[in-house]
Design a protein around this motif. Structure first.
Motif, short mmCIF file in Angstrom:
data_model
loop_
_atom_site.label_atom_id
_atom_site.label_comp_id
_atom_site.label_asym_id
_atom_site.label_seq_id
_atom_site.Cartn_x
_atom_site.Cartn_y
_atom_site.Cartn_z
N ILE A 39 -30.51 -24.38 -5.69
CA ILE A 39 -31.39 -25.54 -5.87
C ILE A 39 -31.39 -26.30 -4.55
CG2 ILE A 39 -31.34 -25.70 -8.38
CD1 ILE A 39 -29.04 -27.72 -8.12
N GLU B 206 -36.34 -17.71 0.10
CA GLU B 206 -35.42 -17.50 -1.04
C GLU B 206 -36.20 -17.43 -2.36
OE1 GLU B 206 -31.48 -19.27 -0.89
OE2 GLU B 206 -31.90 -20.12 -2.84
N ASP C 201 -31.60 -30.16 -6.03
CA ASP C 201 -30.26 -30.72 -6.01
C ASP C 201 -30.39 -32.14 -5.46
OD1 ASP C 201 -27.58 -31.21 -5.65
OD2 ASP C 201 -27.20 -29.49 -4.33
N GLY D 98 -28.24 -18.22 0.04
CA GLY D 98 -28.08 -17.93 1.46
C GLY D 98 -26.60 -17.80 1.80
N ASP E 133 -24.75 -19.22 3.85
CA ASP E 133 -24.00 -20.44 4.15
C ASP E 133 -23.37 -21.07 2.92
OD1 ASP E 133 -26.78 -20.70 3.57
OD2 ASP E 133 -26.73 -22.82 4.10
N TRP F 149 -33.10 -17.08 8.31
CA TRP F 149 -34.22 -16.92 9.25
C TRP F 149 -33.90 -17.71 10.49
CZ3 TRP F 149 -37.60 -13.30 8.97
CH2 TRP F 149 -37.87 -12.72 7.73
N ILE G 227 -33.19 -21.70 11.30
CA ILE G 227 -34.31 -22.61 11.07
C ILE G 227 -33.84 -23.66 10.07
CG2 ILE G 227 -36.62 -22.80 10.09
CD1 ILE G 227 -37.18 -19.98 11.13
N1 MSP Z 1 -28.29 -27.75 -2.52
C1 MSP Z 1 -27.55 -26.67 -1.95
C2 MSP Z 1 -27.46 -25.51 -2.89
C3 MSP Z 1 -26.89 -25.81 -4.24
S1 MSP Z 1 -26.95 -24.41 -5.26
C4 MSP Z 1 -26.04 -24.84 -6.59
C5 MSP Z 1 -28.23 -26.21 -0.65
N2 MSP Z 1 -29.50 -26.61 -0.47
S2 MSP Z 1 -30.38 -26.26 0.83
O1 MSP Z 1 -31.67 -26.89 0.61
O2 MSP Z 1 -29.68 -26.61 2.02
O3 MSP Z 1 -30.54 -24.71 0.87
C6 MSP Z 1 -31.14 -24.04 -0.22
C7 MSP Z 1 -31.14 -22.54 0.04
O4 MSP Z 1 -31.98 -22.26 1.17
C8 MSP Z 1 -29.74 -21.99 0.37
O5 MSP Z 1 -29.51 -20.78 -0.32
C9 MSP Z 1 -29.82 -21.76 1.86
O6 MSP Z 1 -29.01 -20.69 2.30
C10 MSP Z 1 -31.29 -21.41 2.03
N3 MSP Z 1 -31.71 -21.62 3.42
C11 MSP Z 1 -31.79 -22.81 4.08
N4 MSP Z 1 -32.12 -22.54 5.38
C12 MSP Z 1 -32.26 -21.20 5.56
C13 MSP Z 1 -32.76 -20.38 6.60
N5 MSP Z 1 -33.05 -20.82 7.79
N6 MSP Z 1 -32.96 -19.06 6.30
C14 MSP Z 1 -32.79 -18.56 5.05
N7 MSP Z 1 -32.34 -19.32 4.06
C15 MSP Z 1 -31.75 -20.56 4.36
O7 MSP Z 1 -27.59 -25.53 0.12
#
Ligand code: MSP
Length: 510
Positions: free
Chosen positions: A10, A24, A49, A253, A255, A286, A293
């Motif tokens: 989320i 994603e 989230d 992801g 991270d 990415w 990014i």
């Molecule tokens: N809120 C948390 C996740 C909570 S899940 C119970 C979070 N949010 S986020 O907005 O930072 O990231 C959401 C998703 O997008 C994550 O799975 C993260 O790895 C993915 N991505 C964010 N930036 C990304 C890239 N540059 N490339 C690919 N996916 C990455 O973490």
């Protein structure tokens, strides 16, 4: 009921959706669509989230309430889903009652069991990551890595979850479930992490420092720490839908694998008596010129601009074709354009138009029956059959880039077949053998195109449907049946033309 429950992470509402978020959702959607095509009953969840320090701070700066800020941002994330052709069944917000209720219940259950205790927390806290840091997180020169942003030392009472007590259990679980994390090398990363003793997990923040969170049911001077709250979304969203939980895959992801999804979440489930999710599907990042990014890196661009300018299918194709799931990938407008102009406009788009054009010119617009197969036709059919034998397995193994690479090689071989068979030459001949071969070649081209479109369904749903539409036969039967070479199009009336992938505006003649 669902045989297959899949979730995305989320998204934090402190930024705007970028290509990583879009990817994603698209990846998860491809898996969801694929499973629906194989007959599974699929449930697909995504959401936002919304609690935490950053949202509270940003809202404050903007002079709005955190709720009003979260409402606007969450709506922004939700709005991209239909535009990306995402087929989610539900969208959960962590600020919803249904979620808060389940978080409260789980907290109370763990507190009553003695798995949550009050302690004193001293440590370094990263606001950007909303987590306390450990000594081992420091750079060799003692500074904090940039990803943590501003780090401050904090000393405060808080509640803790007994993570450490479950470490041996988790190690055992991972040893017995070697495929819990895909790809495999990421599971190794988790087992490596577990070689060090775990610290118990701090699950609260004092309310006088952070108001924007779910109050602890047993002490309302505290709110829940974001990860403990956020992870529960996967379960809270389906808590009143019998038969959906456990999740088949949580798509995330890299991270947020360790410790959040691979350590906190399985232990939380186990301790609370919730069956464990079956697997974590972990994608890479990415990058643009080697850097992730992200909003904070300032290199994020709006995926929706590409969707507006081209189409959702074009973005979906380029992302899924380019990324080897689990690895990192590079993305740029140039790279997108190469795929768009090459694979989509040239190879597939031209094929569609040639097929329609020739069927109209040489067969009055109806796909003729195929006659005896000659060498070139056999070669093309065998090429398809070799691909079809692997295609579904490649999808099952998340090897979408390879599946698409091979599919587009097949599409190019249809174009090569057209060149070699040259129906336009056969069309000039009065010889009955040539006329028969002309009919066979038109039927072969139409069938090969129909199959290619059917194979593209999970990745490019709109284009797949449009191609099936202009060929005069909407898909029928199971996907496996649709992917079998046959004579379904015999007698079918085709359209005159279809522009699937128009040239980019900048490259069009004035
Ligand atoms: N809120 C948390 C996740 C909570 S899940 C119970 C979070 N949010 S986020 O907005 O930072 O990231 C959401 C998703 O997008 C994550 O799975 C993260 O790895 C993915 N991505 C964010 N930036 C990304 C890239 N540059 N490339 C690919 N996916 C990455 O973490």
């Amino acid at each position: 009921m669902a045989d297959f429950y899949i979730t995305t992470a989320i998204d934090y509402v402190n930024g705007s959706p970028h290509i990583g978020h879009a990817y994603e959702k698209i990846l998860t959607d491809v898996v969801a669509r694929f499973h629906r095509l194989t007959g599974d009953s699929v449930y697909f969840l995504t959401g936002t989230d919304e609690y935490g320090q950053k949202v509270q701070q940003t809202a404050l700066k903007m002079g709005v309430t955190p709720m009003a800020f979260a409402d606007a941002k969450s709506a922004e994330f939700k709005a991209i889903l239909p535009r990306l052709e995402i087929t989610n069944d539900d969208f959960i917000r962590t600020t919803e009652e249904r979620h808060k209720k389940v978080v409260g219940e789980i907290l109370q259950r763990l507190f009553d069991k003695g798995d949550i205790y009050k302690g004193e927390y001293r440590g370094f806290y990263s606001e950007r990551q909303e987590q306390f840091l450990q000594e081992k997180d420091r750079n060799p020169d003692g500074t904090w890595p940039e990803i943590y942003g501003a780090v401050s030392e904090i000393n405060e009472p808080n509640y803790f979850f007994r993570l450490r007590a479950y470490q041996d259990w988790l190690v055992g679980f991972l040893a017995e479930n070697e495929r819990f994390v895909f790809p495999k090398f990421r599971q190794k990363q988790v087992t490596e992490f577990l070689k060090e003793p775990l610290n118990d997990m701090c699950i609260s923040r004092p309310r006088d420092r952070l108001e924007w969170g779910i109050p602890l049911p047993f002490d309302d001077a505290f709110v829940t720490y974001v990860w403990f709250d956020a992870l529960v979304n996967y379960f809270s969203a389906v808590a009143d839908r019998p038969g959906v939980w456990p999740a088949t895959w949580h798509v995330i992801g890299k991270d947020i694998l360790v410790p959040a999804h691979a350590v906190y979440w399985p232990i939380m489930c186990h301790a609370a008596g919730i069956p464990l999710p079956r697997g974590l599907l972990v994608h890479g990042w990415w990058l643009t010129r080697g850097a992730k990014i992200s909003k904070s890196a300032g290199n994020a661009f709006d995926p929706m601009e590409l969707v507006e300018e081209f189409s959702a299918d074009a973005l979906r194709y380029s992302l899924i074709r380019e990324m080897n799931v689990g690895q990192d990938g590079d993305f740029s407008r140039e790279l997108f354009l190469t795929r768009y102009n090459g694979d989509l406009a040239n190879d597939l788009g031209n094929l569609v138009n040639r097929a329609l054009n020739m069927t109209n010119r040489f067969a009055g617009g109806a796909v003729p029956p195929a006659g005896a197969e000659h060498d070139l036709e056999r070669e093309l059919r065998l090429a398809w059959e070799a691909l079809a034998a692997d295609y579904v397995a490649l999808f099952r193994q998340f090897q979408f880039h390879t599946a698409l690479e091979r599919l587009f090689a097949f599409i190019r071989s249809i174009n090569a077949y057209i060149e070699r068979r040259a129906p336009w030459k056969l069309g000039k001949s009065e010889d009955p053998a040539d006329r028969a071969l002309l009919a066979t070649s038109l039927a072969t081209i139409a069938e090969a195109l129909r199959l290619s479109a059917a194979a593209l369904r999970p990745v490019m749903p709109a284009s797949s449907e449009r191609i099936a539409g202009v060929l005069g036969r909407p898909p029928a039967g199971t996907w496996a049946e649709e992917l079998a070479w046959g004579r379904r199009l015999e007698g079918s009336r085709v359209a005159t033309a279809l522009v699937l992938f128009p040239k980019p505006a900048a490259e069009r003649a004035p």
